[in-house]
Scaffold this active site. Structure first.
Site, short mmCIF file in Angstrom:
data_model
loop_
_atom_site.label_atom_id
_atom_site.label_comp_id
_atom_site.label_asym_id
_atom_site.label_seq_id
_atom_site.Cartn_x
_atom_site.Cartn_y
_atom_site.Cartn_z
CB SER A 1 29.15 46.74 31.09
OG SER A 1 27.61 46.35 30.84
CE1 TYR B 1 28.76 45.73 36.58
CE2 TYR B 1 27.16 46.48 35.23
CZ TYR B 1 28.25 45.83 35.52
OH TYR B 1 28.75 44.80 34.71
N1 NAP Z 1 27.48 38.54 33.34
C1 NAP Z 1 27.47 39.88 32.69
O1 NAP Z 1 25.87 39.93 32.29
C2 NAP Z 1 28.03 40.88 32.47
C3 NAP Z 1 27.91 41.90 31.33
C4 NAP Z 1 28.60 42.98 31.03
C5 NAP Z 1 30.12 43.08 31.61
N2 NAP Z 1 30.10 42.23 32.76
C6 NAP Z 1 31.68 42.23 33.41
O2 NAP Z 1 32.40 41.04 33.21
C7 NAP Z 1 33.26 40.90 34.24
C8 NAP Z 1 33.26 39.58 34.93
O3 NAP Z 1 31.98 39.26 35.67
P1 NAP Z 1 31.24 37.89 35.48
O4 NAP Z 1 29.79 38.01 34.65
O5 NAP Z 1 32.33 36.89 34.90
O6 NAP Z 1 31.03 37.64 37.06
P2 NAP Z 1 31.54 36.49 38.01
O7 NAP Z 1 31.48 35.15 37.47
O8 NAP Z 1 30.82 36.87 39.31
O9 NAP Z 1 33.24 36.74 37.91
C9 NAP Z 1 33.57 37.97 38.76
C10 NAP Z 1 35.10 37.87 38.95
O10 NAP Z 1 35.76 38.91 39.48
C11 NAP Z 1 36.32 38.61 40.50
N3 NAP Z 1 36.36 39.69 41.57
C12 NAP Z 1 35.43 40.16 42.37
N4 NAP Z 1 35.95 40.79 43.25
C13 NAP Z 1 37.28 41.05 43.24
C14 NAP Z 1 38.42 41.75 43.88
N5 NAP Z 1 38.31 42.68 44.75
N6 NAP Z 1 39.74 41.51 43.53
C15 NAP Z 1 39.97 40.61 42.42
N7 NAP Z 1 38.77 39.98 41.87
C16 NAP Z 1 37.67 40.28 42.06
C17 NAP Z 1 35.83 37.40 41.20
O11 NAP Z 1 36.84 36.55 41.82
P3 NAP Z 1 36.97 36.49 43.36
O12 NAP Z 1 35.62 36.42 43.89
O13 NAP Z 1 37.64 35.05 43.39
O14 NAP Z 1 37.96 37.44 43.82
C18 NAP Z 1 35.49 36.69 39.90
O15 NAP Z 1 36.45 35.80 39.29
C19 NAP Z 1 32.85 42.13 35.17
O16 NAP Z 1 33.63 43.19 35.28
C20 NAP Z 1 31.53 42.43 35.05
O17 NAP Z 1 31.05 43.67 35.24
C21 NAP Z 1 29.41 41.10 33.04
#
Ligand code: NAP
Length: 270
Positions: free
Chosen positions: A139, A151
């Site tokens: 991120s 985070y």
């Molecule tokens: N959205 C943003 O603004 C943003 C910005 C920068 C970076 N990111 C990063 O992008 C990545 C994806 O996030 P997103 O925004 O797409 O959010 P999201 O839609 O909430 O997706 C998060 C994913 O992580 C999985 N997950 C959570 N806990 C887990 C565990 N213990 N074991 C296996 N899988 C797990 C969830 O699947 P299950 O719940 O089905 O396990 C879900 O598929 C994250 O690392 C986040 O930090 C996001």
């Protein structure tokens, strides 16, 4: 056929990346805890009739046994792993006092230690499949230090891990890329703060990040920021630190108010 493993494939950036890779003809092992979501995603991709396919897999990145079992299953079923996308992650992790410790530890466990577990479990298979690649979805919070401290610490850790692993693994044919998204609208990160404000324009979509994953897979570059203009902010933070700290403090002000309200509510119910 090239084989990719995407952790956190059940929603948001992970699901968009699974779809994008399948459209490009990859066999994609989509791994997460919500396997019903993964099964629906696999059906959707199959119904679209594209060249790739999706294989759902159960995974909890906090559990070393679960991560090792996934690596063993991928080796057994496919004999290779050309791409590991370490994307599973959760937000949160404010650290005001002792009551916040469990949440901070959970964020570190999922985002940072989950990535470490996945890289360790897949190391041999990736080396045997070289040239291969790891993409760590970190991120811009891991570059700028703005956001919940738990985070931010997890994402700084992921950035450092990706940089050091790339030095160690690239000589054996495994490139390690840090992919640093800015604000993206997803289930876990709804970005409601931006709704109805001009800031909504800077909020990206999961497909934007998935497209960046495809680009780094082609280029094998070490680092990519999405959208690219965040790089200017990262340069500012490193070259004009005093100016940056003033901007960072202003950016953190609304979150400070929110944290104070939360603390207040908690104290009243205690
Ligand atoms: N959205 C943003 O603004 C943003 C910005 C920068 C970076 N990111 C990063 O992008 C990545 C994806 O996030 P997103 O925004 O797409 O959010 P999201 O839609 O909430 O997706 C998060 C994913 O992580 C999985 N997950 C959570 N806990 C887990 C565990 N213990 N074991 C296996 N899988 C797990 C969830 O699947 P299950 O719940 O089905 O396990 C879900 O598929 C994250 O690392 C986040 O930090 C996001």
């Amino acid at each position: 056929m090239r084989v990719a493993v995407v952790t956190g494939g059940s929603s948001g950036i992970g699901a968009a990346t699974v779809r994008a890779l399948a459209r490009e003809g990859w066999t994609v092992v989509a791994a997460a805890r919500r396997t019903d979501r993964l099964a629906t995603l696999a059906e959707e991709v199959a119904a679209a009739g594209g060249p790739g396919r999706v294989v759902p897999a159960t995974l909890d990145v906090r559990d070393t046994v679960s991560v090792d079992a996934l690596a063993a299953a991928v080796a057994d079923a496919h004999g290779r792993c050309d791409l590991l996308v370490c994307n599973a992650g959760v937000g949160g992790g404010d650290l005001e006092d002792r009551a916040d410790l469990d949440e901070v530890l959970d964020v570190l466990d999922v985002d940072l230690l989950g990535t470490v577990r996945c890289c360790a479990a897949f190391a041999d298979l990736l080396a045997r499949s070289a040239p291969s690649q790891v993409v760590a979805v970190a991120s811009v919070a891991g570059k700028l230090g703005v956001g919940p401290p738990g985070y931010v610490a997890a994402k700084f850790g992921m950035v450092g891990l990706a940089e050091a692993l790339d030095l160690a693994w690239r000589p054996r044919g495994v490139a390690v890329t840090q992919l640093n998204p800015g604000f993206v609208r997803t289930e876990g990160f709804p970005q409601a703060w931006a709704d109805g404000t001009p800031a909504a324009r800077v909020v990206a979509e999961p497909d934007d990040v998935a497209a960046a994953v495809l680009r780094v897979v082609r280029s094998r570059r070490r680092e990519r920021t999405v959208p690219g203009w965040y790089r200017a902010v990262v340069v500012l933070r490193h070259t004009l630190a005093p100016a940056w700290w003033r901007i960072a403090a202003a950016t953190d002000r609304p979150r400070r108010r929110e944290r104070a309200l939360r603390r207040d509510r908690r104290d009243r119910t205690a």
